[in-house]
Design a protein around this motif. Sequence first.
Motif, PDB file in Angstrom:
ATOM      1  N   LYS A 143       0.831  -1.199   0.000  1.00 24.31           N
ATOM      2  CA  LYS A 143       0.000   0.000   0.000  1.00 24.31           C
ATOM      3  C   LYS A 143       0.868   1.253   0.000  1.00 24.31           C
ATOM      4  O   LYS A 143       0.561   2.240  -0.674  1.00 24.31           O
ATOM      5  CB  LYS A 143      -0.907  -0.028   1.226  1.00 24.31           C
ATOM      6  N   PHE A 147       0.966   0.006  -4.477  1.00 26.90           N
ATOM      7  CA  PHE A 147       0.836  -1.308  -5.115  1.00 26.90           C
ATOM      8  C   PHE A 147       1.483  -1.343  -6.496  1.00 26.90           C
ATOM      9  O   PHE A 147       1.024  -2.028  -7.406  1.00 26.90           O
ATOM     10  CB  PHE A 147      -0.634  -1.735  -5.187  1.00 26.90           C
ATOM     11  N   THR A 174      -6.187  -4.214  -6.448  1.00 22.27           N
ATOM     12  CA  THR A 174      -5.754  -3.028  -5.698  1.00 22.27           C
ATOM     13  C   THR A 174      -6.139  -1.707  -6.349  1.00 22.27           C
ATOM     14  O   THR A 174      -6.151  -0.668  -5.684  1.00 22.27           O
ATOM     15  CB  THR A 174      -4.230  -3.037  -5.516  1.00 22.27           C
ATOM     16  N   PHE A 320      -9.217  -1.137  -2.460  1.00 21.73           N
ATOM     17  CA  PHE A 320      -8.612  -2.140  -1.585  1.00 21.73           C
ATOM     18  C   PHE A 320      -8.470  -1.491  -0.219  1.00 21.73           C
ATOM     19  O   PHE A 320      -7.454  -0.874   0.101  1.00 21.73           O
ATOM     20  CB  PHE A 320      -7.261  -2.567  -2.160  1.00 21.73           C
TER      21      PHE A 320
END
Length: 388
Positions: A143, A147, A174, A320
């Motif tokens: 994160k 990503f 993501t 996500f």
Amino acid sequence: MKPISTVVEQMKPSGIRKFFDLASTMDDVISLGVGEPDFATPWHICQAAMQSLADGKTHYTANRGLLELREEIAKFHHEHYDQNYDPKTEIVVTVGGSEGIDISMRALLNPGDEVIVMDPNYVAYEPAVALAGGVCVPIVLTKENEFKLKPEDLQAAITDKTKAMIINFPSNPTGGVMTYDDYAKLVPIIKESGIYVVSDEIYAELSFDQKFASLAQFNEVRDQIIVINGFSKAFAMTGWRLGYILADAPVSKAITKIHQYIIMSAPVTSQYAAIEALKNGYPDVEMMREEYLHRRNLLVNRLNAMGLHTNMPHGTFYVFADIRKTGMDCETFCNELLEKEHVACIPGNAFGEHGEGFIRISYAYSLNHIKEACVRIQHFLESIHYQK
């Protein structure tokens, strides 16, 4: 009776279907799980398909697909993505992008070959590698790095056994993307190593904040890139089951050998629909993309306000969301959210070990559904005394 394949026996069921099937048994469920556009296929595309049936176009096509369709695919990719492929020797029309992934792996791999995959990644990649006799080597996407795939991580993952890598940007689950400059940093590594890259670009048209980029735009590695794309996401044609593979002629020839034995040719009615989509359907794509953008902004703002922080996804129709501060694992969170509030999301670990601590929420649903789901998620967080 002899046992079935040990590869299949050891394969986990899809985590996406598990929650979708569970939600389908309950009443008043808002399902934000399955990644399928809520838009119907534009009517002019359906009409083209019906006209092809009326005209008696119900027979096999060439193994690679209708030449007219391949020519339209080549034109579309040249105009929109600056990718250049010969429709006669470098394009194969497939039964969805999933067939494309499968037969690409089978064309490339010998038993024991290593394939680099991202973690988190789309659920179909690792089974495709395993069924082709390959071995998956994961690269963890974080994160904190939005990503993205970092060059140093790619370099570290490559060994003498590495045959290929599978990437998917914009990414399911993501929403992460790679820019042209991001890819430029990977090109020397890919060139030097000689590995193939299977680039799943099914969400190319759902890029929101920056122009879509592809490794296939770099001539120095073009012969190592296999592009997977299709009509499901951009044109709202999931049920038509039509995709395609773009690859250098020798690779495309190998892929076609497998395709001609297991499929013969993709459904002809879907191919005529796809011709119409490429010729006249781009305004529909732009309309749907604009609607997804509104939904994305609403959902991300609401989630962040609740304290479920999510990166702004620059592509696809997924967020996500980070649930780690709740202290719950992702499966427990999704199970309890479904049971108590009748909202279905997908646990992040369905997409790999390092998806733990996240949940995937699709915004391929109406604004009203998304708003109501946010109210229910907020209520669930209050019920577990979540502190932002």
